[in-house]
Motif scaffolding. Structure first.
Motif, PDB file in Angstrom:
ATOM      1  N   ARG A 184      -4.410   9.532  -1.574  1.00 14.66           N
ATOM      2  CA  ARG A 184      -4.235   8.040  -1.937  1.00 14.66           C
ATOM      3  C   ARG A 184      -3.890   7.087  -0.611  1.00 14.66           C
ATOM      4  NH1 ARG A 184       0.570   5.240  -3.969  1.00 14.66           N
ATOM      5  NH2 ARG A 184       1.717   4.456  -2.042  1.00 14.66           N
ATOM      6  N   MET A 185      -3.913   7.881   0.356  1.00 11.18           N
ATOM      7  CA  MET A 185      -4.243   6.794   1.897  1.00 11.18           C
ATOM      8  C   MET A 185      -5.131   6.012   2.019  1.00 11.18           C
ATOM      9  SD  MET A 185      -4.779   8.415   5.419  1.00 11.18           S
ATOM     10  CE  MET A 185      -6.390   9.144   5.371  1.00 11.18           C
ATOM     11  N   PHE A 186      -6.669   6.974   1.762  1.00  8.60           N
ATOM     12  CA  PHE A 186      -7.783   6.692   1.325  1.00  8.60           C
ATOM     13  C   PHE A 186      -8.639   5.343   0.625  1.00  8.60           C
ATOM     14  CE2 PHE A 186      -9.760  10.290   3.619  1.00  8.60           C
ATOM     15  CZ  PHE A 186     -10.407   9.730   4.095  1.00  8.60           C
ATOM     16  N   SER A 187      -7.533   5.528  -0.473  1.00 12.03           N
ATOM     17  CA  SER A 187      -7.901   4.254  -1.814  1.00 12.03           C
ATOM     18  C   SER A 187      -7.076   2.734  -1.566  1.00 12.03           C
ATOM     19  CB  SER A 187      -7.621   4.864  -3.522  1.00 12.03           C
ATOM     20  OG  SER A 187      -5.634   5.124  -3.661  1.00 12.03           O
ATOM     21  N   TYR A 188      -5.931   3.777  -0.633  1.00 14.35           N
ATOM     22  CA  TYR A 188      -4.916   2.412  -0.540  1.00 14.35           C
ATOM     23  C   TYR A 188      -5.554   1.406   0.919  1.00 14.35           C
ATOM     24  CZ  TYR A 188      -0.750  -0.020   0.500  1.00 14.35           C
ATOM     25  OH  TYR A 188       0.416  -1.151   1.462  1.00 14.35           O
ATOM     26  N   ALA A 189      -6.450   2.271   1.353  1.00 14.21           N
ATOM     27  CA  ALA A 189      -6.681   1.307   2.555  1.00 14.21           C
ATOM     28  C   ALA A 189      -8.057   0.623   2.581  1.00 14.21           C
ATOM     29  CB  ALA A 189      -6.917   2.228   4.268  1.00 14.21           C
ATOM     30  N   ARG A 190      -8.622   0.888   2.044  1.00 19.18           N
ATOM     31  CA  ARG A 190     -10.310   0.754   1.270  1.00 19.18           C
ATOM     32  C   ARG A 190      -9.301  -0.297   0.367  1.00 19.18           C
ATOM     33  NH1 ARG A 190     -13.601   6.271   1.111  1.00 19.18           N
ATOM     34  NH2 ARG A 190     -14.026   6.105   2.550  1.00 19.18           N
ATOM     35  N   ALA A 191      -9.089  -0.777  -0.143  1.00 19.66           N
ATOM     36  CA  ALA A 191      -8.259  -2.045  -1.315  1.00 19.66           C
ATOM     37  C   ALA A 191      -7.893  -2.497  -0.664  1.00 19.66           C
ATOM     38  CB  ALA A 191      -7.714  -1.131  -2.533  1.00 19.66           C
ATOM     39  N   ALA A 192      -7.131  -2.961   0.678  1.00 19.11           N
ATOM     40  CA  ALA A 192      -6.313  -3.110   0.879  1.00 19.11           C
ATOM     41  C   ALA A 192      -6.704  -4.791   1.177  1.00 19.11           C
ATOM     42  CB  ALA A 192      -5.271  -2.798   2.484  1.00 19.11           C
ATOM     43  N   ALA A 193      -7.741  -4.811   1.689  1.00 20.61           N
ATOM     44  CA  ALA A 193      -8.572  -6.525   1.847  1.00 20.61           C
ATOM     45  C   ALA A 193      -8.400  -7.496   0.435  1.00 20.61           C
ATOM     46  CB  ALA A 193      -9.322  -6.355   2.962  1.00 20.61           C
ATOM     47  N   ASP A 194      -9.693  -6.089  -0.076  1.00 19.71           N
ATOM     48  CA  ASP A 194      -9.622  -6.605  -1.621  1.00 19.71           C
ATOM     49  C   ASP A 194      -8.172  -7.487  -2.470  1.00 19.71           C
ATOM     50  OD1 ASP A 194     -12.042  -6.295  -0.999  1.00 19.71           O
ATOM     51  OD2 ASP A 194     -11.862  -4.652  -1.837  1.00 19.71           O
ATOM     52  N   ARG A 195      -7.148  -6.848  -1.785  1.00 19.20           N
ATOM     53  CA  ARG A 195      -5.650  -7.087  -2.720  1.00 19.20           C
ATOM     54  C   ARG A 195      -5.194  -8.093  -1.711  1.00 19.20           C
ATOM     55  NH1 ARG A 195      -4.086  -2.225  -2.037  1.00 19.20           N
ATOM     56  NH2 ARG A 195      -2.196  -2.657  -0.667  1.00 19.20           N
ATOM     57  N   GLY A 196      -6.001  -8.536  -0.792  1.00 20.01           N
ATOM     58  CA  GLY A 196      -5.087 -10.283  -0.305  1.00 20.01           C
ATOM     59  C   GLY A 196      -4.785  -9.319   1.290  1.00 20.01           C
ATOM     60  N   ILE A 197      -4.216  -8.325   1.836  1.00 18.03           N
ATOM     61  CA  ILE A 197      -3.281  -8.287   2.936  1.00 18.03           C
ATOM     62  C   ILE A 197      -4.809  -8.420   3.890  1.00 18.03           C
ATOM     63  CG2 ILE A 197      -3.005  -5.872   4.273  1.00 18.03           C
ATOM     64  CD1 ILE A 197      -1.019  -6.601   1.704  1.00 18.03           C
ATOM     65  N   LYS A 198      -3.709  -8.956   4.854  1.00 20.36           N
ATOM     66  CA  LYS A 198      -4.032  -9.641   6.257  1.00 20.36           C
ATOM     67  C   LYS A 198      -3.797  -8.055   7.188  1.00 20.36           C
ATOM     68  CE  LYS A 198      -6.049 -12.844   4.186  1.00 20.36           C
ATOM     69  NZ  LYS A 198      -7.472 -13.168   3.618  1.00 20.36           N
ATOM     70  N   VAL A 199      -3.002  -7.815   7.796  1.00 28.17           N
ATOM     71  CA  VAL A 199      -2.771  -7.057   8.515  1.00 28.17           C
ATOM     72  C   VAL A 199      -1.847  -6.011   8.242  1.00 28.17           C
ATOM     73  CG1 VAL A 199      -1.091  -6.843  11.015  1.00 28.17           C
ATOM     74  CG2 VAL A 199      -2.128  -9.210   9.908  1.00 28.17           C
ATOM     75  N   ILE A 200      -2.167  -4.375   8.064  1.00 27.70           N
ATOM     76  CA  ILE A 200      -1.425  -3.056   7.585  1.00 27.70           C
ATOM     77  C   ILE A 200      -0.850  -3.137   9.305  1.00 27.70           C
ATOM     78  CG2 ILE A 200      -2.048  -0.874   7.314  1.00 27.70           C
ATOM     79  CD1 ILE A 200      -4.587  -1.777   5.961  1.00 27.70           C
ATOM     80  N   ILE A 201       0.903  -2.336   8.812  1.00 30.54           N
ATOM     81  CA  ILE A 201       1.041  -1.897  10.050  1.00 30.54           C
ATOM     82  C   ILE A 201       2.204  -0.135   9.421  1.00 30.54           C
ATOM     83  CG2 ILE A 201       4.138  -2.159  10.876  1.00 30.54           C
ATOM     84  CD1 ILE A 201       4.164  -5.104  10.164  1.00 30.54           C
ATOM     85  N   ALA A 202       1.911   0.678  10.000  1.00 33.62           N
ATOM     86  CA  ALA A 202       1.701   2.125  10.152  1.00 33.62           C
ATOM     87  C   ALA A 202       2.582   2.662  10.758  1.00 33.62           C
ATOM     88  CB  ALA A 202       0.325   2.785   9.855  1.00 33.62           C
ATOM     89  N   GLY A 203       3.876   3.492   9.799  1.00 28.37           N
ATOM     90  CA  GLY A 203       4.795   4.458  11.370  1.00 28.37           C
ATOM     91  C   GLY A 203       4.984   5.622  10.425  1.00 28.37           C
ATOM     92  N   ALA A 204       4.554   6.513  11.453  1.00 30.07           N
ATOM     93  CA  ALA A 204       4.571   7.574  11.405  1.00 30.07           C
ATOM     94  C   ALA A 204       4.721   8.317  12.575  1.00 30.07           C
ATOM     95  CB  ALA A 204       2.692   8.687  11.336  1.00 30.07           C
ATOM     96  N   GLY A 205       5.412   9.984  12.567  1.00 29.68           N
ATOM     97  CA  GLY A 205       5.860  10.869  13.284  1.00 29.68           C
ATOM     98  C   GLY A 205       5.135  12.187  13.202  1.00 29.68           C
TER      99      GLY A 205
END
Length: 163
Positions: free
Chosen positions: A46-67
């Motif tokens: 899911r992470m691979f597909s989400y990150a690779r497709a983000a720009a094609d969906r119009g996303i310009k910036v990703i905020i990623a939170g993790a502990g």
């Protein structure tokens, strides 16, 4: 219908208590966003597909939170050309948050991740909006008003203390 320009992702739903601050400030600034759970360890596909497709969906910036080990921001940054802002989250299995901070901060050359302070999702939201503002005057106006309000609160506090 408007389209999200910023993606807010987190490794676990338990991180939402922190990451909601990014969503709240983006809403206040009038910036469209999407928000979801994407775990680097439990859902790597899911992470691979989400990150690779983000720009094609119009996303310009990703905020990623993790502990904890906090691999999500760095792994996402390795999969996309988009700017990634990492939010280290002090989680229940954390070493006082230092593990998350260092994991996100110590990225190898070539895979940058902008990193905000521990649990500082609000700052990540503001930074993401500032990145978008380089090409959007509406966001510029909203950011100026936001910063002016911050200044006004300080001046009011000073007046209260000085009287």
């Amino acid at each position: 219908m408007s389209q999200a320009k910023i993606a807010i992702i987190m490794g676990s739903k338990s991180d939402l208590v922190i990451m909601q601050d990014a969503a709240d400030v983006l809403k206040e600034l009038g910036v469209e966003y999407e928000i979801t759970v994407v775990s680097a360890h439990r859902t790597p596909d899911r992470m691979f597909s989400y990150a690779r497709a983000a720009a094609d969906r119009g996303i310009k910036v990703i905020i990623a939170g993790a502990g904890g080990a906090a691999h999500l921001p760095g792994m996402v940054a390795s999969l996309t050309h988009l700017p990634v802002i990492g939010v280290p989250v002090k989680s229940s299995n954390s070493i006082d948050g230092w593990d998350s901070i260092l994991s996100i901060l110590q990225m190898p050359n070539g895979i940058p991740v902008a990193t905000v302070a521990l649990n500082a999702a609000k700052n990540a939201g503001i930074l993401a909006a500032q990145i978008l503002s380089t090409a959007d005057e509406h966001i510029v106006a909203n950011l100026k008003a936001f910063k002016e309000e911050l200044a006004n609160k300080v001046i009011e506090s000073a007046k209260e203390m000085e009287s």
